[in-house]
Scaffold this motif. Structure first.
Motif, PDB file in Angstrom:
ATOM      1  N   ALA A 122       0.423  -0.370   4.371  1.00  0.00           N
ATOM      2  CA  ALA A 122      -0.189  -1.177   5.426  1.00  0.00           C
ATOM      3  C   ALA A 122       0.830  -1.647   6.448  1.00  0.00           C
ATOM      4  N   HIS A 123       0.411  -1.565   7.692  1.00  0.00           N
ATOM      5  CA  HIS A 123       1.254  -2.075   8.778  1.00  0.00           C
ATOM      6  C   HIS A 123       0.510  -3.166   9.533  1.00  0.00           C
ATOM      7  N   ARG A 124      -0.812  -3.005   9.596  1.00  0.00           N
ATOM      8  CA  ARG A 124      -1.580  -3.996  10.354  1.00  0.00           C
ATOM      9  C   ARG A 124      -1.848  -5.222   9.503  1.00  0.00           C
ATOM     10  N   LEU A 125      -1.592  -6.335  10.105  1.00  0.00           N
ATOM     11  CA  LEU A 125      -1.780  -7.607   9.418  1.00  0.00           C
ATOM     12  C   LEU A 125      -3.217  -7.746   8.922  1.00  0.00           C
ATOM     13  N   SER A 126      -4.152  -7.308   9.781  1.00  0.00           N
ATOM     14  CA  SER A 126      -5.562  -7.448   9.440  1.00  0.00           C
ATOM     15  C   SER A 126      -5.874  -6.726   8.129  1.00  0.00           C
ATOM     16  N   GLY A 129       9.074 -15.701   1.129  1.00  0.00           N
ATOM     17  CA  GLY A 129      10.103 -14.718   0.759  1.00  0.00           C
ATOM     18  C   GLY A 129      10.137 -13.547   1.739  1.00  0.00           C
ATOM     19  N   VAL A 130      10.337 -12.334   1.203  1.00  0.00           N
ATOM     20  CA  VAL A 130      10.456 -11.130   2.030  1.00  0.00           C
ATOM     21  C   VAL A 130       9.186 -10.893   2.846  1.00  0.00           C
ATOM     22  N   TYR A 131       8.037 -11.032   2.169  1.00  0.00           N
ATOM     23  CA  TYR A 131       6.754 -10.776   2.837  1.00  0.00           C
ATOM     24  C   TYR A 131       6.589 -11.718   4.026  1.00  0.00           C
ATOM     25  N   HIS A 132       6.866 -12.970   3.777  1.00  0.00           N
ATOM     26  CA  HIS A 132       6.770 -13.968   4.838  1.00  0.00           C
ATOM     27  C   HIS A 132       7.640 -13.541   6.022  1.00  0.00           C
ATOM     28  N   GLY A 133       8.825 -13.073   5.700  1.00  0.00           N
ATOM     29  CA  GLY A 133       9.757 -12.612   6.739  1.00  0.00           C
ATOM     30  C   GLY A 133       9.186 -11.448   7.529  1.00  0.00           C
ATOM     31  N   LEU A 134       8.563 -10.495   6.833  1.00  0.00           N
ATOM     32  CA  LEU A 134       7.983  -9.313   7.502  1.00  0.00           C
ATOM     33  C   LEU A 134       6.866  -9.735   8.453  1.00  0.00           C
ATOM     34  N   ILE A 135       6.027 -10.624   7.966  1.00  0.00           N
ATOM     35  CA  ILE A 135       4.892 -11.085   8.785  1.00  0.00           C
ATOM     36  C   ILE A 135       5.400 -11.849  10.005  1.00  0.00           C
ATOM     37  N   GLU A 136       6.358 -12.721   9.763  1.00  0.00           N
ATOM     38  CA  GLU A 136       6.947 -13.486  10.861  1.00  0.00           C
ATOM     39  C   GLU A 136       7.490 -12.527  11.934  1.00  0.00           C
ATOM     40  N   ALA A 137       8.200 -11.499  11.456  1.00  0.00           N
ATOM     41  CA  ALA A 137       8.792 -10.538  12.386  1.00  0.00           C
ATOM     42  C   ALA A 137       7.708  -9.853  13.197  1.00  0.00           C
ATOM     43  N   ARG A 142       6.567 -12.083  15.868  1.00  0.00           N
ATOM     44  CA  ARG A 142       7.586 -12.259  16.888  1.00  0.00           C
ATOM     45  C   ARG A 142       7.485 -11.141  17.940  1.00  0.00           C
ATOM     46  N   TYR A 143       7.120  -9.944  17.468  1.00  0.00           N
ATOM     47  CA  TYR A 143       7.085  -8.813  18.395  1.00  0.00           C
ATOM     48  C   TYR A 143       5.727  -8.619  19.058  1.00  0.00           C
ATOM     49  N   LEU A 144       4.766  -9.435  18.679  1.00  0.00           N
ATOM     50  CA  LEU A 144       3.433  -9.254  19.264  1.00  0.00           C
ATOM     51  C   LEU A 144       3.357  -9.813  20.676  1.00  0.00           C
TER      52      LEU A 144
END
Ligand SMILES: Nc1ncnc2c1ncn2[C@@H]1O[C@H](COP(=O)(O)OP(=O)(O)OP(=O)(O)O)[C@@H](O)[C@H]1O
Length: 607
Positions: free
Chosen positions: A560-564, A594-602, A605-607
C-alpha cells in the motif's frame, strides 16, 4: 589506446550485446546432433519415402551417363551401328524415362523435406516456448528479455536450413560422390585417379577460404544481432529518448552500427563470390586433364570415345556435391552453436519445482501463515530475515516500508514465484510446496502495479482472468469495479482493440481493467500492488469504491502507498530491511509514533 579509453569504448559498443549469444559457431558435437535428430524421429515414416525418392533420383542421375556411353559407342562402332537402330531407340526412350523419374523424384524430395523440416522446427519452437513458460522467476532475473527472444527466434531459425534440406541433401551428396568415385574407378582406374588429382588441392584451398567466409558471415550475424537488440531497447525506451531529446545521439549510435553491418556484409559477400571461381578453376583443370589424358588413352585404344564422354559427364556432376558438402559443414557448425543455446534453455530446470506427489490445493478458505521465513535472491544477501505473519481468512493486510524493504518479496513467496530458503508458507494449514502450482496460483489473484495489457480487445483483456467467462460475466465484473462507463466511452466499447501494454489507456483505466480481470477470476486470496502514480481525485474515489467490492470476503495483501487504503486495512505490517518492525492497525501504529508514524508524516509533508 589508454585502458580508460578502451573501457569506455567497450561499454558503448557492447551495450546491447548478450555475451552468451555471441558464439555463433561451435565445434562439432555428436551428442548434440543425436539430440537434434530425436526431433526428426516422430516423422520417421514420412521421411522414409523421401529417402527412397532421393536414392532413386541419385541412381537415375548416375545411370544416365552410362547409357550415353553405350549409345555413343554403338553409333561409332561400324559393326554394331546398322543392326542396333531399334536398340538405340529403346535406349533413347529409357534415357527419357530416367530423366522424367529423376525430375519427379527430385520434386517429391524437395517438397517433402521442406514440409517435414518445417514440422520439426515447429515442434522445437513449441517445445522451447512451453518450457520457458514454466521456468521460474530466478531464470528471468538473470536474463534480459531480448536474450530469451533471440533464442526462440534467431537460434531456432538457424536450424531451419539444417532440417529443411540439410539432412537429406547430406545423404544424397554422399551417395552421389561415392557412386561417382566407384564408377570412375570401375570404368578406368588410371583416368579416374588422374581427373581426381585436383580434389586434394581444391580441398585445401576451399577449406581455408571457407573458414574465412564463415568468420565473415559470423561477423555479419553478430552485427545484425546488435542492431536487433538495440532496436528492441530503443523502441521500448522511445518515450525516454524523446523526453530527454536523445534522438541525435541515438541516431548516431544506430548509424554507427548500421555502417558496421553493411561493411561486414560487403566483406562477407566479396569473399563468398571468390569461392565460385576456386571450384570453377579446379573443375576446369580436372576437365583439361581428362581431355588431355583421355584422348591419349583413346589414341592408344585403351578407352572408347563413349567412355570419355561418360567420364566428362560424371566429372561435371562431381564438383557440385563437394561444394554443397562444404557449405553443409559450415551450416552444421552454426547449427551446433544455436542448438547448444536452445538445449541450454530446455535443460534449465525450474527452481520452483513441483513435488511428484503434489496434490491439487482444495478450494481454499483463505488463512495464510508465513512461518519464520528467510529468503535471499542472491547468496548471503537475505531479502527477508525471519518473517512470521498469521492472517485469518477474509482479513486485509497492508505491507508498508521503505523501498527495498521486502514487500514484493513477501508477495513473490506467497505466489510461489520463489521458494523460501528457510521456513514455510501455509495456506489453510497446508505448505504451498506440497500442492500443485496450478491449483495454488489459480486461487491466488494478483493485481500488479504495472498492469499488463495484452494486444487484443478490452473484453479479451478482462477475460484473461477466466477464459471461459461469458460476455455478460465479463461486463458484470467491469460494472462492479466501475470500469463499464469508461469502456463504453471507447470507440468500440468492449470490442475496442488495445495494443500490447495498453498505451492508449490511462494509468487509472488500466488499473480498473485489472480489477475487473481479478474479480472475474474470483480468487480467495488477492494480492494488490498499488500504483504509486498520483491519480486524480475522481479516479481515486472510483478505485477506492472498486477496491471495496474487489476485496469483500477475500484475504488480501496490499503493497500500500495510498493512505486511504492503508487506513482501512485490518493489519498493517511495517517492514524494514527484510524484518517486521511494527504491526497493528492504523490507530495503534499512529499512537506508537514509530516507523509507520514517520512514513505517514512524510507522506503528508509531500502532499
Ligand atoms: N530479482 C531480484 N534479484 C536480486 N535481488 C532482488 C530481486 N528483487 C528484489 N531484490 C532485492 O531484494 C530486496 C527486497 O526487494 P523488494 O522488491 O521485496 O522490495 P520492496 O519493498 O517491494 O521495494 P519497492 O517498494 O521499491 O517495490 C531489495 O534489496 C532488492 O534489491
Amino acid at each position: 589506446m589508454s585502458a580508460k579509453a578502451s573501457a569506455k569504448g567497450r561499454s558503448r559498443n557492447e551495450r546491447f550485446v548478450y555475451q552468451d549469444d555471441e558464439a555463433i559457431e561451435k565445434p562439432f558435437n555428436w551428442e548434440q546432433l543425436r539430440r537434434l535428430y530425436t526431433y526428426m524421429m516422430p516423422y520417421k515414416r514420412e521421411l522414409m519415402p523421401v529417402i527412397v525418392m532421393m536414392i532413386i533420383g541419385t541412381l537415375t542421375r548416375l545411370a544416365i551417363p552410362f547409357l550415353m556411353l553405350y549409345v555413343i559407342d554403338s553409333i561409332l562402332d561400324a559393326d554394331k551401328g546398322s543392326q542396333s537402330t531399334g536398340m538405340l531407340a529403346a535406349i533413347g526412350g529409357m534415357m527419357l524415362a530416367l530423366y522424367i523419374i529423376q525430375w519427379a523424384s527430385n520434386r517429391y524430395r524437395i517438397k517433402y523435406t521442406s514440409i517435414i523440416g518445417q514440422k520439426v522446427i515447429y515442434d522445437l519452437r513449441n517445445h522451447l516456448f512451453q518450457h520457458i513458460q514454466k521456468l521460474s522467476f530466478r531464470f528471468y532475473d538473470k536474463r534480459p528479455a531480448g536474450s530469451v527472444l533471440v533464442r526462440v527466434t534467431n537460434d531456432v531459425n538457424a536450424l531451419q536450413d539444417l532440417f529443411t534440406n540439410g539432412v537429406v541433401n547430406l545423404l544424397m551428396d554422399c551417395i552421389q560422390l561415392v557412386g561417382i568415385v566407384i564408377i570412375l574407378l570401375a570404368l578406368n582406374v588410371k583416368l579416374g585417379l588422374a581427373v581426381m588429382i585436383t580434389v586434394p588441392i581444391m580441398f585445401i584451398v576451399s577449406t581455408s577460404l571457407r573458414k574465412r567466409i564463415r568468420f565473415a558471415w559470423q561477423d555479419v550475424r553478430m552485427k545484425q544481432s546488435r542492431i536487433n537488440a538495440h532496436l528492441n531497447e530503443s523502441i521500448q525506451g522511445m518515450k525516454v529518448t524523446q523526453a530527454y531529446v536523445q534522438e541525435k545521439d541515438n541516431m548516431a549510435f544506430f548509424n554507427h552500427m548500421n555502417t558496421d553491418n553493411i561493411k561486414s556484409w560487403n566483406k562477407a559477400s566479396a569473399l563468398n563470390q571468390g569461392f565460385g571461381p576456386v571450384i570453377e578453376v579446379t573443375a576446369a583443370i580436372g576437365t583439361c586433364i581428362l581431355f588431355w589424358y583421355g584422348t591419349h588413352l583413346i589414341q592408344t585404344q585403351v578407352i572408347t570415345i563413349g567412355l570419355l564422354f561418360a567420364f566428362a559427364n560424371y566429372i561435371g556432376n562431381f564438383w557440385e556435391p563437394i561444394n554443397r558438402l562444404g557449405q553443409m559443414y559450415s551450416q552444421l557448425l552454426i547449427a551446433m552453436a544455436s542448438s547448444e543455446r536452445i538445449f541450454e534453455f530446455i535443460d534449465e530446470e525450474t527452481t520452483v519445482g513441483e513435488r511428484k506427489d503434489a496434490k491439487p490445493l482444495p478450494a481454499i478458505k483463505g488463512d495464510v501463515k508465513f512461518d519464520n521465513i528467510i529468503f535471499e535472491y542472491e547468496k548471503d544477501r537475505p531479502a527477508l530475515k525471519g518473517i512470521s505473519i498469521d492472517v485469518k481468512a477474509g482479513q486485509s493486510i497492508a505491507l508498508v516500508g521503505h523501498t527495498g524493504s521486502g514487500k514484493s518479496t513477501i508477495i513473490n513467496l506467497l505466489c510461489r514465484f520463489y521458494d523460501p530458503v528457510q521456513g514455510r508458507v501455509l495456506i489453510d494449514g497446508t505448505d504451498i510446496r506440497d500442492v500443485s502450482i496450478e491449483s495454488l496460483r489459480s486461487q491466488v489473484g494478483i493485481v500488479l502495479q504495472d498492469t499488463f495489457i495484452f494486444a487484443g480487445t478490452i473484453r479479451d483483456n478482462i477475460r484473461y482472468g477466466r477464459l471461459d467467462a461469458t460476455d455478460a460475466e465479463t461486463e458484470d465484473a467491469a460494472k462492479a469495479v466501475h470500469a463499464h462507463d469508461f469502456i463504453m466511452s471507447l470507440p468500440d466499447g468492449y470490442e475496442t482493440e488495445v495494443e500490447e501494454r495498453g498505451n492508449v489507456l490511462s494509468m487509472g483505466q488500466r488499473q480498473l481493467l485489472s480489477f475487473a480481470r481479478a474479480l472475474l477470476a474470483n480468487p480467495q486470496i488477492l494480492i494488490l500492488d498499488e500504483a504509486t502514480a498520483s491519480i486524480d481525485t475522481e479516479t481515486e474515489l472510483k478505485i477506492q469504491e472498486a477496491l471495496k467490492i474487489l476485496l469483500a470476503g477475500r484475504t488480501s495483501f496490499m503493497i500500500a502507498h495510498r493512505l486511504s487504503t492503508i487506513r482501512h486495512a485490518d493489519d498493517i505490517i511495517v517492514l524494514d530491511h527484510g524484518k517486521i518492525v511494527e504491526q497493528g492497525n492504523h490507530e495503534t501504529l499512529m499512537s506508537t509514533k514509530g516507523v509507520y508514524h514517520g512514513l505517514i508524516e512524510a507522506q503528508y509533508r509531500y502532499l
